[in-house]
Design a protein around this motif. Structure first.
Motif, short mmCIF file in Angstrom:
data_model
loop_
_atom_site.label_atom_id
_atom_site.label_comp_id
_atom_site.label_asym_id
_atom_site.label_seq_id
_atom_site.Cartn_x
_atom_site.Cartn_y
_atom_site.Cartn_z
N ASP A 57 0.69 -1.09 0.03
CA ASP A 57 -0.01 -0.01 0.05
C ASP A 57 1.06 1.29 -0.06
OD1 ASP A 57 -1.95 2.13 0.47
OD2 ASP A 57 -2.33 1.49 2.16
N PHE A 58 1.52 1.59 -1.23
CA PHE A 58 2.37 2.33 -1.27
C PHE A 58 1.67 3.83 -1.11
CE2 PHE A 58 4.80 -1.00 -2.98
CZ PHE A 58 5.86 -1.01 -2.12
N GLU A 59 0.61 3.91 -1.38
CA GLU A 59 -0.29 5.25 -1.45
C GLU A 59 -0.35 5.45 0.29
OE1 GLU A 59 -3.92 5.68 -3.41
OE2 GLU A 59 -2.91 5.08 -5.38
N GLY A 60 -0.52 4.52 1.04
CA GLY A 60 -0.79 4.70 2.25
C GLY A 60 0.69 4.83 3.11
N ALA A 61 1.78 4.24 2.45
CA ALA A 61 3.00 4.73 3.16
C ALA A 61 3.44 5.94 2.69
CB ALA A 61 3.92 3.55 2.40
N GLU A 62 2.96 6.69 1.67
CA GLU A 62 3.32 7.83 1.28
C GLU A 62 2.87 8.88 2.46
OE1 GLU A 62 2.90 10.87 -2.43
OE2 GLU A 62 1.86 9.03 -2.60
N ARG A 63 1.88 8.76 3.05
CA ARG A 63 1.33 9.37 4.17
C ARG A 63 2.50 9.49 5.47
NH1 ARG A 63 -4.32 7.56 3.05
NH2 ARG A 63 -3.47 5.74 3.52
N PHE A 64 3.44 8.73 5.51
CA PHE A 64 4.49 8.76 6.30
C PHE A 64 5.88 9.31 6.16
CE2 PHE A 64 1.71 5.18 7.51
CZ PHE A 64 1.75 5.36 8.84
N ILE A 65 6.01 9.74 4.69
CA ILE A 65 6.81 10.35 4.08
C ILE A 65 6.85 11.98 4.45
CG2 ILE A 65 8.02 10.85 1.91
CD1 ILE A 65 7.86 8.05 2.63
N ASN A 126 17.67 2.06 2.59
CA ASN A 126 17.77 2.82 3.88
C ASN A 126 16.71 3.78 4.36
OD1 ASN A 126 20.55 1.79 4.22
ND2 ASN A 126 20.94 3.37 2.69
N GLU A 127 16.03 3.74 5.54
CA GLU A 127 15.24 4.46 5.83
C GLU A 127 15.77 5.60 6.78
OE1 GLU A 127 11.77 1.16 6.24
OE2 GLU A 127 12.04 2.20 8.11
N ARG A 128 15.49 6.77 6.81
CA ARG A 128 15.67 7.62 7.66
C ARG A 128 14.62 8.55 8.54
NH1 ARG A 128 16.70 12.72 8.51
NH2 ARG A 128 17.15 13.97 6.72
N ASN A 135 4.78 19.36 15.00
CA ASN A 135 3.74 18.27 14.86
C ASN A 135 3.89 17.05 15.79
OD1 ASN A 135 2.11 19.42 12.73
ND2 ASN A 135 3.98 19.16 11.44
N LYS A 136 5.08 16.97 16.51
CA LYS A 136 5.13 16.00 17.46
C LYS A 136 4.98 14.40 16.96
CE LYS A 136 4.42 18.85 21.61
NZ LYS A 136 5.63 19.61 21.14
N ARG A 137 5.71 14.30 15.81
CA ARG A 137 5.58 12.88 15.03
C ARG A 137 6.90 12.65 14.34
NH1 ARG A 137 1.84 12.06 10.28
NH2 ARG A 137 3.60 10.58 9.68
N TRP A 138 7.14 11.37 13.98
CA TRP A 138 8.09 11.12 13.05
C TRP A 138 7.78 10.97 11.55
CZ3 TRP A 138 12.85 10.29 14.94
CH2 TRP A 138 13.27 10.23 16.38
N TRP A 139 8.62 11.10 10.68
CA TRP A 139 8.46 11.31 9.48
C TRP A 139 9.66 10.23 8.71
CZ3 TRP A 139 4.20 13.05 7.75
CH2 TRP A 139 3.56 14.06 8.23
N GLN A 140 9.27 9.67 7.73
CA GLN A 140 10.25 9.03 7.14
C GLN A 140 10.83 9.88 6.14
OE1 GLN A 140 12.42 7.33 5.13
NE2 GLN A 140 11.39 6.01 3.94
N ALA A 141 12.23 10.39 6.11
CA ALA A 141 12.62 11.30 5.48
C ALA A 141 13.60 11.07 4.19
CB ALA A 141 13.50 12.19 6.42
N ALA A 142 13.51 9.63 3.94
CA ALA A 142 14.38 9.29 2.78
C ALA A 142 13.52 8.89 1.70
CB ALA A 142 15.32 7.88 3.26
N GLY A 143 12.22 9.06 2.00
CA GLY A 143 11.33 8.86 0.53
C GLY A 143 10.90 7.30 0.69
N LEU A 144 9.95 6.96 -0.28
CA LEU A 144 9.49 5.69 -0.44
C LEU A 144 10.91 4.71 -1.06
CD1 LEU A 144 6.25 6.04 -1.98
CD2 LEU A 144 6.57 5.49 0.25
#
Length: 151
Positions: A57-65, A126-128, A135-144
């Motif tokens: 579900d890469f559309e769903g995963a995109e919400r974490f980017i 690699n994920e970062r 926003n007091k949250r984590w973001w995946q900062a390396a893209g999908l």
């Protein structure tokens, strides 16, 4: 042969110094990494991201980017179509470490099946993870994940 009272006192002082040294070392390490409340939010965020990726579900995963990443490198229609052509069959964290800036770096092994050819391959990604204090949250900062790596 009796025990000298000074021996037990000396042993007690050594134990206190060792415990204090361990406490100082642990506190110093904790100061470099995420706080306790940040760490408490990291695990469920990563688990939700992994669930989305694991179910392809890469559309769903995109919400974490990270929105900053997406603003600089938005996904194209072609990239979205490429993600629709794969099925993730495995996702294993191989290593994790804290970056100097407080980010969390993860090395992940992913198994991917091409839906058209049914060929499976393994890629390392690699994920970062970056903490967003506003926003007091984590973001995946390396893209999908780059599942094609030069293909």
């Amino acid at each position: 042969m009796g025990v000298c009272p000074g021996d037990s006192m000396h042993r007690y002082l050594l134990q206190c110094v060792a415990a204090l040294s361990l406490l100082v070392a642990t506190s110093a390490w904790a100061g470099d990494g995420p706080s306790r409340s940040q760490r408490a939010k990291l695990t469920p965020t990563q688990e939700a991201y992994v669930a989305a990726v694991r179910w392809s579900d890469f559309e769903g995963a995109e919400r974490f980017i990270d929105p900053e990443y997406l603003a600089q490198q938005p996904l194209t229609d072609l990239q979205r179509e490429r993600y629709r052509q794969v099925q993730v069959s495995g996702y294993r964290e191989r290593s994790s470490s804290a970056g100097a800036d407080g980010s969390i770096e993860r090395r992940v092994e992913m198994s991917v099946i091409n839906r058209n050819t049914q060929a499976e391959r393994t890629v390392m990604v690699n994920e970062r993870w970056r903490w967003d204090p506003d926003n007091k949250r984590w973001w995946q900062a390396a893209g999908l994940p780059d599942l094609w790596q030069g293909r």
